[in-house]
Design an enzyme around this catalytic site. Structure first.
Site, short mmCIF file in Angstrom:
data_model
loop_
_atom_site.label_atom_id
_atom_site.label_comp_id
_atom_site.label_asym_id
_atom_site.label_seq_id
_atom_site.Cartn_x
_atom_site.Cartn_y
_atom_site.Cartn_z
N GLU A 276 33.66 4.25 -29.93
CA GLU A 276 34.44 3.89 -28.25
C GLU A 276 33.14 3.47 -27.16
O GLU A 276 32.97 2.19 -26.64
CB GLU A 276 35.06 5.07 -27.96
N ASP A 277 32.32 4.46 -27.13
CA ASP A 277 31.65 4.29 -26.18
C ASP A 277 30.07 3.84 -26.05
O ASP A 277 29.06 3.61 -25.57
CB ASP A 277 31.05 5.82 -24.85
#
Ligand code: MN
Length: 561
Positions: free
Chosen positions: A67-68
């Site tokens: 996600e990051d």
């Protein structure tokens, strides 16, 4: 339990995950200014603390890289294997689910999270992630604090509780409480701090007396711990006791840990003999465990100096389970491989209690070694239900085989009625496409659109079917019941000069506009058609009588147009 430090030495997989995540998050900071990687470390520490395996620890370290950072799921799968990638993917997906405080949606949301956690370890990583996020919530902007705290107290803490992880559940609640109820929290601190301290001092004095009494009666004590009641649970209890803290006897409870179930009951008898119990406060959660599997004997006695105190009696296994619940089983399965913990009799007080808890419990009986146990974790709990997501992160619970039309009607009957198309996970699909759990469904609508009868053969929910039928009926009705706007009078008369003028005068004297007039020569007598606005029946009949007075008129009638 192994610490992360130990596992890093022992496990090549975890070491690689550690290095990989550290590099991927390089330069990223948490809101509180710490390196982002600290959050990954804390998450891994927590799952190891619950006794989970190295794959889960690796997944915990890697849980935010997809996600990051620019790392893809495929990349993770290649580097760390499908299992670790699957766990990370599940955690990432749960991250999309949002709770916005609609109580009716809580259970769906919990089920959805559980669905995404087909492998229960996904949920455990997510819970570890949330625990650390709650500990660092102070650094986040206030509006987000509230949303996350609410989601924690309404969704994640109850999930942890239902998995029997009471310690985690209580911790999550206590972390969320001050953000949601700051005034109440302040008040609670004020009234309870001194009492907690006083009760703790009392517990310290009372503990050795209990230990001595039991060992004199040949019930060996493995340990006695005192546990202060958590703020959130204290607050909930105060609400039930008219906010009177003097009525709360378990502010600090004593937990007596003994060797066996027999010793639990023996200890109870000995304690009651020496320190008389308060009537009506004894609870046997060993014979009748709580729905989440909690077992213990609870009693309240007049203890040292005749002070009222709650005593809980349990085995060390029960103690472990009451703290860590489902996670405690991982530790047993992994470390001991014994099956002592399997012959528990779990009685479900409420059949409606989320059925998956029962499934989780039942399924524990079916395996014989730790490998099977790990495999058995991958269960599909929801084969007959579909959990689909709105674009706003709301979860809908539908029967298997449900279509976008069923989904639309579940959102709102108006959405169903005006539905013209649907997208599943961003792609346009036919309206009769079967949904799968985890699908994100977007309904395309058009104003003044009517549902189609052709949907009826394949919709799955009776709600959709009923709405479609009703809407089809309604749209058919106006055709038959449409109010006629015009009326036609037909007059057959012997023609003469001035006849049309006489007829039209009758209309105008009755204040009726003539919208059209048509005379046709039909053999002997001409037929005259006069069109006017629709009249009430009695008015039309009166007009008829007037027309009949013209002697040349042979026939006259009217009908609505
Ligand atoms: Mn995270």
């Amino acid at each position: 339990m192994a610490t992360l430090k130990e596992v890093l030495v022992a496990s090549e997989l975890v070491k690689r995950a550690y290095d990989f995540a550290k590099k991927a998050h390089q330069g990223q900071k948490r809101k509180n200014g710490e390196p982002y990687f600290n959050h990954c470390l804390a998450t891994a520490e927590a799952v190891l603390g619950w006794g989970l395996d190295e794959t889960t620890a690796a997944a915990a370290l890697l849980h935010d890289v997809v996600e990051d950072t620019s790392v893809s799921l495929e990349q993770l799968s290649k580097e760390f294997g499908e299992e670790a990638a699957f766990l990370v993917d599940g955690v990432t997906k749960i991250g999309f689910v949002r709770y916005r405080g609609i109580e009716a949606k809580v259970e769906n949301l919990q089920k959805f999270i559980l669905y995404l956690s087909k492998d229960i370890r996904v949920l455990l990583v997510k819970l570890a992630d949330r625990l650390n996020n709650m500990k660092t919530l102070y650094a986040v902007q206030p509006q987000k604090q509230k949303r996350i705290a609410l989601e924690t107290i309404e969704i994640y803490a109850p999930l942890a509780y239902r998995l029997g992880m009471q310690k985690l559940s209580g911790e999550l609640e206590d972390l969320a409480f001050p953000y949601l109820y700051p005034a109440e929290y302040k008040w609670l601190l004020g009234i309870s701090k001194e009492r907690y301290e006083e009760r703790e001092r009392y517990a310290e004095k009372f503990k050795p007396l209990i230990a001595e009494e039991l060992s004199q009666n040949e019930v060996p004590v493995l340990g006695i711990v005192s546990r202060a009641k958590r703020y959130t649970s204290l607050y909930k209890k105060l609400l039930r006791y008219e906010m009177n803290i003097e009525d709360i006897y378990d502010l600090v409870a004593l937990r007596v840990i003994v060797k066996s179930i027999e010793d639990c009951y023996a200890a109870l008898g000995i304690i009651h003999k020496k320190w008389p119990p308060l009537p009506g406060r004894f609870k046997d959660y060993i014979a009748l465990p709580k729905p989440n599997g909690y077992r213990s004997l609870h009693t309240t006695v007049f203890g040292l100096d005749k002070k009222i105190v709650e005593v809980q009696i349990r085995t060390s296994e029960m103690h472990d389970e009451s703290e860590n619940g489902i996670a405690a089983h991982f530790a047993y399965a992994k470390n001991k491989g014994d099956k002592a913990y399997l012959d528990r009799r779990t009685v479900f007080a409420d059949k409606k209690e989320l059925f998956w808890v029962e499934q989780l419990r039942n399924w524990q009986k079916d395996f014989t070694n730790p490998d099977d146990f790990m495999r058995a974790l991958k269960i599909d709990l929801f084969s007959d239900r579909i959990l689909a997501l709105t674009p706003h992160g709301e979860v809908l619970d539908l029967p298997a085989g449900a279509t976008p039309v069923d989904f639309a009607y579940q959102v709102h009957s108006e959405i169903g009625n005006s539905c013209v198309g649907a997208k599943i996970n961003g792609k346009i699909v036919p309206l009769n496409m079967e949904l799968k759990s985890g699908d994100m469904v977007e309904i395309l609508t058009q104003k003044n659109k009517k549902p189609s009868e052709s949907w009826l053969p394949w919709v799955k929910t009776s709600a959709a079917r009923n709405h479609i039928r009703a809407a089809v009926r309604d749209s058919a009705k106006p055709l038959f019941a449409r109010k006629p706007t015009k009326m036609e009078f037909r007059v057959v008369a012997e023609d003469r000069v001035g006849l049309l003028k006489d007829i039209s005068e009758i209309f105008s004297r009755s204040h009726i506009n003539i919208l059209g007039l048509d005379a046709k020569d039909e053999g002997r007598f001409p037929a005259i058609k006069i069109v006017c606005p629709a009249l009430a029946k009695d008015k039309a009949e009166k007009l008829l009588i007037k027309l009949k007075k013209i002697k040349e008129i042979k026939e006259v009638g009217f009908h609505l147009q």
